[in-house]
Design a protein around this motif. Structure first.
Motif, PDB file in Angstrom:
ATOM      1  N   ALA A  97       0.823  -1.207   0.000  1.00 18.04           N
ATOM      2  CA  ALA A  97       0.000   0.000   0.000  1.00 18.04           C
ATOM      3  C   ALA A  97       0.857   1.257   0.000  1.00 18.04           C
ATOM      4  O   ALA A  97       0.586   2.222  -0.730  1.00 18.04           O
ATOM      5  N   PHE A  98       1.908   1.276   0.819  1.00 14.53           N
ATOM      6  CA  PHE A  98       2.808   2.419   0.862  1.00 14.53           C
ATOM      7  C   PHE A  98       3.463   2.649  -0.500  1.00 14.53           C
ATOM      8  O   PHE A  98       3.613   3.786  -0.937  1.00 14.53           O
ATOM      9  N   ARG A  99       3.864   1.556  -1.149  1.00 14.96           N
ATOM     10  CA  ARG A  99       4.588   1.680  -2.419  1.00 14.96           C
ATOM     11  C   ARG A  99       3.684   2.086  -3.578  1.00 14.96           C
ATOM     12  O   ARG A  99       4.100   2.789  -4.489  1.00 14.96           O
ATOM     13  N   THR A 100       2.441   1.623  -3.539  1.00 14.95           N
ATOM     14  CA  THR A 100       1.555   1.837  -4.684  1.00 14.95           C
ATOM     15  C   THR A 100       0.519   2.935  -4.458  1.00 14.95           C
ATOM     16  O   THR A 100      -0.080   3.420  -5.418  1.00 14.95           O
ATOM     17  N   GLY A 101       0.273   3.280  -3.197  1.00 12.32           N
ATOM     18  CA  GLY A 101      -0.781   4.236  -2.903  1.00 12.32           C
ATOM     19  C   GLY A 101      -2.165   3.618  -2.868  1.00 12.32           C
ATOM     20  O   GLY A 101      -3.159   4.323  -2.690  1.00 12.32           O
ATOM     21  N   LYS A 102      -2.241   2.288  -3.035  1.00 10.46           N
ATOM     22  CA  LYS A 102      -3.535   1.606  -2.996  1.00 10.46           C
ATOM     23  C   LYS A 102      -4.013   1.444  -1.558  1.00 10.46           C
ATOM     24  O   LYS A 102      -3.243   1.542  -0.603  1.00 10.46           O
ATOM     25  N   GLY A 103      -5.301   1.167  -1.393  1.00  9.09           N
ATOM     26  CA  GLY A 103      -5.872   1.008  -0.071  1.00  9.09           C
ATOM     27  C   GLY A 103      -5.948  -0.436   0.374  1.00  9.09           C
ATOM     28  O   GLY A 103      -5.665  -1.367  -0.385  1.00  9.09           O
ATOM     29  N   ILE A 104      -6.326  -0.619   1.634  1.00  4.41           N
ATOM     30  CA  ILE A 104      -6.581  -1.944   2.204  1.00  4.41           C
ATOM     31  C   ILE A 104      -7.918  -1.851   2.920  1.00  4.41           C
ATOM     32  O   ILE A 104      -8.056  -1.118   3.910  1.00  4.41           O
ATOM     33  N   GLY A 105      -8.914  -2.563   2.422  1.00  6.70           N
ATOM     34  CA  GLY A 105     -10.227  -2.536   3.045  1.00  6.70           C
ATOM     35  C   GLY A 105     -10.228  -3.220   4.398  1.00  6.70           C
ATOM     36  O   GLY A 105      -9.409  -4.109   4.661  1.00  6.70           O
ATOM     37  N   ASP A 139     -15.864   6.147  16.541  1.00  5.56           N
ATOM     38  CA  ASP A 139     -14.502   5.926  16.047  1.00  5.56           C
ATOM     39  C   ASP A 139     -14.484   5.373  14.627  1.00  5.56           C
ATOM     40  O   ASP A 139     -13.722   4.460  14.310  1.00  5.56           O
ATOM     41  N   CYS A 140     -15.324   5.918  13.749  1.00  3.26           N
ATOM     42  CA  CYS A 140     -15.372   5.365  12.401  1.00  3.26           C
ATOM     43  C   CYS A 140     -15.469   6.409  11.293  1.00  3.26           C
ATOM     44  O   CYS A 140     -15.132   6.102  10.147  1.00  3.26           O
ATOM     45  N   LEU A 141     -15.939   7.627  11.568  1.00  5.64           N
ATOM     46  CA  LEU A 141     -16.107   8.589  10.481  1.00  5.64           C
ATOM     47  C   LEU A 141     -14.778   8.848   9.774  1.00  5.64           C
ATOM     48  O   LEU A 141     -14.721   8.962   8.542  1.00  5.64           O
ATOM     49  N   HIS A 142     -13.690   8.912  10.548  1.00 11.41           N
ATOM     50  CA  HIS A 142     -12.383   9.201   9.956  1.00 11.41           C
ATOM     51  C   HIS A 142     -11.877   8.065   9.065  1.00 11.41           C
ATOM     52  O   HIS A 142     -10.962   8.261   8.276  1.00 11.41           O
ATOM     53  N   ASP A 143     -12.479   6.858   9.205  1.00 13.85           N
ATOM     54  CA  ASP A 143     -12.078   5.707   8.371  1.00 13.85           C
ATOM     55  C   ASP A 143     -12.716   5.742   6.992  1.00 13.85           C
ATOM     56  O   ASP A 143     -12.303   4.982   6.114  1.00 13.85           O
ATOM     57  N   MET A 144     -13.726   6.572   6.816  1.00 15.27           N
ATOM     58  CA  MET A 144     -14.524   6.520   5.595  1.00 15.27           C
ATOM     59  C   MET A 144     -13.890   7.314   4.466  1.00 15.27           C
ATOM     60  O   MET A 144     -13.361   8.398   4.676  1.00 15.27           O
ATOM     61  N   GLY A 145     -13.991   6.746   3.269  1.00 13.80           N
ATOM     62  CA  GLY A 145     -13.463   7.444   2.102  1.00 13.80           C
ATOM     63  C   GLY A 145     -14.280   8.667   1.741  1.00 13.80           C
ATOM     64  O   GLY A 145     -13.773   9.623   1.156  1.00 13.80           O
ATOM     65  N   HIS A 146     -15.573   8.628   2.104  1.00 16.33           N
ATOM     66  CA  HIS A 146     -16.470   9.735   1.757  1.00 16.33           C
ATOM     67  C   HIS A 146     -17.251  10.184   2.985  1.00 16.33           C
ATOM     68  O   HIS A 146     -18.477  10.069   3.046  1.00 16.33           O
ATOM     69  N   PRO A 147     -16.562  10.721   3.985  1.00 16.59           N
ATOM     70  CA  PRO A 147     -17.275  11.183   5.177  1.00 16.59           C
ATOM     71  C   PRO A 147     -18.226  12.327   4.873  1.00 16.59           C
ATOM     72  O   PRO A 147     -19.213  12.511   5.581  1.00 16.59           O
ATOM     73  N   ASP A 148     -17.930  13.090   3.823  1.00 17.88           N
ATOM     74  CA  ASP A 148     -18.845  14.168   3.442  1.00 17.88           C
ATOM     75  C   ASP A 148     -20.190  13.599   3.009  1.00 17.88           C
ATOM     76  O   ASP A 148     -21.258  14.056   3.441  1.00 17.88           O
ATOM     77  N   LYS A 149     -20.157  12.552   2.169  1.00 18.03           N
ATOM     78  CA  LYS A 149     -21.405  11.930   1.720  1.00 18.03           C
ATOM     79  C   LYS A 149     -22.121  11.218   2.875  1.00 18.03           C
ATOM     80  O   LYS A 149     -23.364  11.181   2.921  1.00 18.03           O
ATOM     81  N   ALA A 151      -5.702   3.526   5.194  1.00 22.57           N
ATOM     82  CA  ALA A 151      -5.733   2.441   4.204  1.00 22.57           C
ATOM     83  C   ALA A 151      -7.168   2.102   3.805  1.00 22.57           C
ATOM     84  O   ALA A 151      -7.453   1.863   2.627  1.00 22.57           O
ATOM     85  N   HIS A 152      -8.080   2.098   4.780  1.00 20.77           N
ATOM     86  CA  HIS A 152      -9.469   1.790   4.434  1.00 20.77           C
ATOM     87  C   HIS A 152     -10.099   2.926   3.636  1.00 20.77           C
ATOM     88  O   HIS A 152     -10.800   2.683   2.648  1.00 20.77           O
ATOM     89  N   ALA A 153      -9.874   4.165   4.063  1.00 16.73           N
ATOM     90  CA  ALA A 153     -10.444   5.298   3.331  1.00 16.73           C
ATOM     91  C   ALA A 153      -9.971   5.303   1.877  1.00 16.73           C
ATOM     92  O   ALA A 153     -10.753   5.548   0.947  1.00 16.73           O
ATOM     93  N   ILE A 154      -8.700   5.006   1.661  1.00 13.06           N
ATOM     94  CA  ILE A 154      -8.157   4.961   0.306  1.00 13.06           C
ATOM     95  C   ILE A 154      -8.787   3.817  -0.489  1.00 13.06           C
ATOM     96  O   ILE A 154      -9.053   3.937  -1.688  1.00 13.06           O
ATOM     97  N   SER A 155      -9.069   2.692   0.198  1.00 12.46           N
ATOM     98  CA  SER A 155      -9.684   1.547  -0.491  1.00 12.46           C
ATOM     99  C   SER A 155     -11.064   1.892  -1.021  1.00 12.46           C
ATOM    100  O   SER A 155     -11.561   1.246  -1.946  1.00 12.46           O
ATOM    101  N   GLU A 156     -11.717   2.902  -0.437  1.00 11.21           N
ATOM    102  CA  GLU A 156     -13.029   3.343  -0.902  1.00 11.21           C
ATOM    103  C   GLU A 156     -12.929   4.458  -1.937  1.00 11.21           C
ATOM    104  O   GLU A 156     -13.925   5.118  -2.224  1.00 11.21           O
ATOM    105  N   ASN A 157     -11.709   4.623  -2.484  1.00 12.38           N
ATOM    106  CA  ASN A 157     -11.461   5.690  -3.460  1.00 12.38           C
ATOM    107  C   ASN A 157     -11.886   7.049  -2.892  1.00 12.38           C
ATOM    108  O   ASN A 157     -12.546   7.853  -3.550  1.00 12.38           O
ATOM    109  N   GLY A 158     -11.493   7.252  -1.657  1.00 15.04           N
ATOM    110  CA  GLY A 158     -11.965   8.414  -0.923  1.00 15.04           C
ATOM    111  C   GLY A 158     -11.427   9.739  -1.426  1.00 15.04           C
ATOM    112  O   GLY A 158     -10.258   9.862  -1.777  1.00 15.04           O
TER     113      GLY A 158
END
Length: 352
Positions: free
Chosen positions: A123-131, A247-257, A304-311
């Motif tokens: 994930a660090f090397r590619t910028g991809k997320g981990i759900g 303890d979950c809003l910050h994990d979301m890729g789209h907390p605005d939505k 990692a989770h937020a990125i996995s949601e294409n946040g």
């Protein structure tokens, strides 16, 4: 290059301390899973043989484990009698599974980071997320058990009363949504405290929802609690009196939505409760052990989770009150305040 030897020695000492703590954490997990702490709780001074007999373990291993506990100051030692004792304070942290400061499950989270090291490196090397569901299974149980006791000790007693008018609604009968409910401990704690209210728990992780349903049955609240697999942006808009994010809003890729959906799903006089990791608004405010703990978890899990949601947002576990307030106000909640804070959490209130 000029090296300050005192600074170098201090840094080496700090690194050795970190290694000691990391390995000591493994021994705490061993002691918890083998029942060694429970065998010592309320028993007074014991020899290593007595601890071994009470726990059903081999004495030579237990003796070395006990010595590690003494060296780490997690067990008291009496040199005259060569006995070991778990003090009442140590028992609250290490043996009492209902204590609000019971800590051993937290080390399961650390273990998952090592187990998932190859995924995290990629994930660090590619910028991809981990759900969330891609991690080692110890993560879900460790997080659920660790947070359960913190919620048990504070949610009904302190956090909900700090919100404006919420407890009166819950006592009279309210509709509550728990977003990102995990194993459902927060939902169930509220349901047991407020029998006239109905609670819905939503989470994207199906295995956690299955476990939440089992927990509700065991707790005897399944008739007033429903758990469903759903996104934070598509659960039923039932005009809830209270919507919770533990303890979950910050994990979301789209907390605005997620907040936009909450704004359309909440009653006009309803309340959103955000429980977020404690953080100052600047890095320099978070240079402390708790800040470090949260930044590490943020890098390996939350971001990692937020990125996995294409946040479009990757808030991280140290988002801070200012960023969260701006996010809430920009997405429909014009009234925002800090209801209270603990050393570990910010309890934030948002209203339309």
């Amino acid at each position: 290059m000029n090296v300050d030897m005192q600074k170098l020695n201090d840094l080496v000492g700090m690194a050795v301390g970190d290694m000691s703590s990391a390995q000591g954490g493994f021994m705490i997990s061993v002691g918890h899973k083998l029942g060694l702490y429970r065998a010592m709780a309320n028993a007074g001074p014991l020899t290593s043989g007595e601890v071994a007999a009470r726990s059903g373990c081999a004495e030579r291993y237990v003796r070395e484990w006990l010595n590690a506990q003494v060296a780490g100051k997690y067990v008291a030692y009496h040199p005259g009698s060569q006995t070991y004792e778990l003090t009442p304070e140590q028992a609250m942290v290490l043996a009492d599974e209902q204590s609000p400061v019971f800590m051993p499950p937290a080390w399961s989270v650390n273990a998952t980071m090592w187990a998932d090291e190859s995924k995290i490196l990629n994930a660090f090397r590619t910028g991809k997320g981990i759900g969330w569901g891609e991690h080692d299974e110890r993560l879900y149980c460790g997080v659920a058990a660790f947070y359960r006791n913190a919620y048990q000790g504070s949610l009904v007693q302190e956090w909900l009363p700090a919100l404006e008018g919420v407890t009166a609604k819950l006592e009279a009968g309210a509709k509550v949504a728990d977003i990102g409910c995990g194993h459902g401990h927060s939902t169930i704690i509220m349901a047991k405290a407020y029998p006239k209210s109905f609670f819905w728990g939503f989470d994207v992780h199906e295995e956690s929802i299955v476990e939440a349903r089992r927990n509700a049955e065991v707790a005897g609240v399944a008739d007033r609690v429903g758990f469903t697999v759903a996104q934070a942006t598509d659960y039923p808009a039932n005009q809830y009196d209270l919507i919770c994010y533990f303890d979950c809003l910050h994990d979301m890729g789209h907390p605005d939505k997620a907040l936009q959906h909450a704004a359309t799903s909440i009653a006009r006089d309803g309340t959103v409760m955000l429980v977020e990791p404690f953080a100052g608004d600047r890095l320099e405010d978070n240079i402390n052990p708790i800040g470090r703990l949260y930044y590490v978890g943020s890098a390996a899990l939350c971001c990692a989770h937020a990125i996995s949601e294409n946040g479009n947002y990757v808030l991280g576990a140290q988002a801070g009150e200012e960023r969260l307030a701006h996010l809430a106000r920009a997405n429909g909640f014009l009234n925002f305040r800090r209801a209270m804070a603990t050393p570990f959490n910010l309890i934030l209130e948002a209203r339309l």
